[in-house]
Design an enzyme around this catalytic site. Structure first.
Site, PDB file in Angstrom:
ATOM      1  N   GLU A  46       1.919   3.840  -4.190  1.00 40.44           N
ATOM      2  CA  GLU A  46       2.724   2.618  -4.437  1.00 40.44           C
ATOM      3  C   GLU A  46       4.162   3.013  -4.761  1.00 40.44           C
ATOM      4  O   GLU A  46       4.384   4.015  -5.450  1.00 40.44           O
ATOM      5  CB  GLU A  46       2.123   1.887  -5.652  1.00 40.44           C
ATOM      6  N   ASN A 106       6.403  -6.124  -3.669  1.00 39.29           N
ATOM      7  CA  ASN A 106       5.872  -4.768  -3.820  1.00 39.29           C
ATOM      8  C   ASN A 106       4.947  -4.567  -2.610  1.00 39.29           C
ATOM      9  O   ASN A 106       3.863  -5.146  -2.554  1.00 39.29           O
ATOM     10  CB  ASN A 106       5.113  -4.678  -5.150  1.00 39.29           C
ATOM     11  N   LYS A 123       1.768  -6.915  -2.481  1.00 38.40           N
ATOM     12  CA  LYS A 123       0.879  -6.904  -3.658  1.00 38.40           C
ATOM     13  C   LYS A 123       0.651  -8.313  -4.200  1.00 38.40           C
ATOM     14  O   LYS A 123       1.615  -9.028  -4.511  1.00 38.40           O
ATOM     15  CB  LYS A 123       1.493  -6.002  -4.732  1.00 38.40           C
ATOM     16  N   GLU A 142       6.800  -6.065 -13.552  1.00 36.61           N
ATOM     17  CA  GLU A 142       6.551  -6.428 -12.139  1.00 36.61           C
ATOM     18  C   GLU A 142       6.677  -7.931 -11.906  1.00 36.61           C
ATOM     19  O   GLU A 142       7.144  -8.362 -10.860  1.00 36.61           O
ATOM     20  CB  GLU A 142       5.165  -5.944 -11.708  1.00 36.61           C
ATOM     21  N   CYS A 168      -2.333  -0.804  -6.257  1.00 38.78           N
ATOM     22  CA  CYS A 168      -2.485  -0.526  -7.690  1.00 38.78           C
ATOM     23  C   CYS A 168      -3.351  -1.536  -8.426  1.00 38.78           C
ATOM     24  O   CYS A 168      -4.558  -1.501  -8.331  1.00 38.78           O
ATOM     25  CB  CYS A 168      -1.126  -0.384  -8.358  1.00 38.78           C
ATOM     26  N   ASN A 193       0.612   3.402  -9.504  1.00 40.48           N
ATOM     27  CA  ASN A 193       1.415   4.011 -10.576  1.00 40.48           C
ATOM     28  C   ASN A 193       0.802   3.497 -11.860  1.00 40.48           C
ATOM     29  O   ASN A 193       1.044   2.344 -12.250  1.00 40.48           O
ATOM     30  CB  ASN A 193       2.868   3.516 -10.557  1.00 40.48           C
TER      31      ASN A 193
HETATM   32  N1  CDV Z   1       1.421  -0.471 -11.046  1.00 41.24           N
HETATM   33  C1  CDV Z   1       0.378  -1.142 -11.594  1.00 41.24           C
HETATM   34  O1  CDV Z   1      -0.058  -2.160 -11.075  1.00 41.24           O
HETATM   35  N2  CDV Z   1      -0.128  -0.634 -12.744  1.00 41.24           N
HETATM   36  C2  CDV Z   1      -1.175  -1.274 -13.495  1.00 41.24           C
HETATM   37  C3  CDV Z   1      -0.994  -0.996 -14.964  1.00 41.24           C
HETATM   38  C4  CDV Z   1       0.053  -1.832 -15.544  1.00 41.24           C
HETATM   39  C5  CDV Z   1      -2.259  -1.257 -15.763  1.00 41.24           C
HETATM   40  C6  CDV Z   1      -2.547  -0.808 -13.058  1.00 41.24           C
HETATM   41  O2  CDV Z   1      -3.436  -1.660 -12.928  1.00 41.24           O
HETATM   42  O3  CDV Z   1      -2.780   0.399 -12.926  1.00 41.24           O
END
Ligand code: CDV
Length: 308
Positions: A46, A106, A123, A142, A168, A193
């Site tokens: 990501e 994203n 996303k 975000e 993510c 991330n």
């Molecule tokens: N980049 C993300 O979406 N990170 C989230 C964190 C904030 C918990 C994740 O679900 O990994």
């Protein structure tokens, strides 16, 4: 047998001061490794091109926009596309997308082996908050910088199979995989991330956080009889640690490869898409076993409402 030799190309940390050119050079070095190992398909994380900028609170939209790409490929990313085309490797990676109409997403894209973008995902589940939160040790903005994705969870035909993407936080939601599962997906790729510490629960250990990550990805794979390839941006970015644990998971939900570092690192596996068939035609044969007459709440209700 429909074998796709798939490389998960984990990236180590990217600092605020690092240029796109520096990052693309690192991506190309990983792609060189993937090519040497015989990869057909390479997956990056990501927001691969920059530090995880949503940890920083910004009020000036011009400054925010410096983290976004208005062109893909653009002048800085073209060498990556050229190298992937030379090698005949399909690639997928995430970046912050600013559309011509001024919308911010994203985003992840996937190319075919000739370097053409053949799929795009934006996303859907944006974690965090939109205003500065003084109760947190670090921010996760975000919801401030991105709109929720407007493309759903498309599944597309490429490389002789059925592919889909998520990003993510999406990996923690069963709906993500199921919507793709209902389109017959055979490989879900995702970048992440994830901070190594929970800014709202500092005592939560790294092992618990990795457990939830693996649990989410493995159950998504098993319950939909699909490969899942999850790729981290890891390591300490400007003082903020992100965990590694990039994974290749088979359609039985078993981890077949996992990274061991928080640096630039490749894991690779020959993923046979035909390995999805057994699960999709037996215990998770949706057509025979699902009971949609009982699933209405999934789309009618967002938050939990306990009975009176
Ligand atoms: N980049 C993300 O979406 N990170 C989230 C964190 C904030 C918990 C994740 O679900 O990994």
């Amino acid at each position: 047998m429909r074998e796709i030799v798939t490389a998960a190309l984990q990236m180590g940390p990217i600092q605020k001061a690092d240029s796109r050119r520096q990052v693309v050079d690192r991506m190309i070095a990983l792609l060189d490794q993937a090519h040497a190992a015989g990869a057909d398909f390479a997956v990056f994380p990501e927001l691969t091109l920059t530090t995880f900028f949503p940890r920083w609170y910004m009020e000036d939209q011009a400054e925010v926009d410096t983290w976004f790409e208005t062109q893909m490929p653009g002048p800085e990313t073209q060498p990556l596309f050229d190298k992937a085309k030379d090698y005949g490797i399909a690639i997928s990676f995430g970046f912050a997308e600013l559309t011509p109409e001024g919308r911010h997403f994203n985003t992840s894209i996937q190319t075919d082996p000739s370097g053409e973008i053949i799929a795009r995902y934006r996303k859907v589940h944006l974690p965090g908050h939109s205003e500065y939160d003084s109760d947190r040790d670090f921010q996760h903005l975000e919801k401030r910088y991105f709109l929720p994705g407007d493309l759903g969870f498309p599944v597309y035909r490429t490389l002789g199979g059925l592919f889909g993407m998520c990003i993510c936080n999406d990996r923690r939601w069963p709906e993500t995989y199921r919507v793709m599962g209902l389109q017959g997906v055979e490989m879900v790729t995702l970048g992440f991330n994830t901070p190594s510490v929970n800014s709202q629960l500092p005592d939560e250990g790294l092992q618990d956080r990795l457990f939830h990550h693996r649990l989410s990805c493995q159950s998504g794979a098993y319950q939909n009889a699909t490969w899942v390839v999850a790729v981290a941006k890891a390591g300490v970015e400007d003082g903020h640690p992100l965990f590694g644990g990039s994974l290749i998971i088979d359609p039985n939900g078993k981890i077949v490869a996992e990274t061991q570092t928080e640096e630039d690192e490749m894991i690779i596996h020959p993923c046979d898409l035909d390995a999805c068939t057994f699960g999709k035609t037996t215990i998770f044969d949706f057509k025979r076993h699902r009971r949609i007459e009982h699933y209405g709440l999934i789309t009618q209700r967002t938050g939990a409402e306990p009975p009176e």
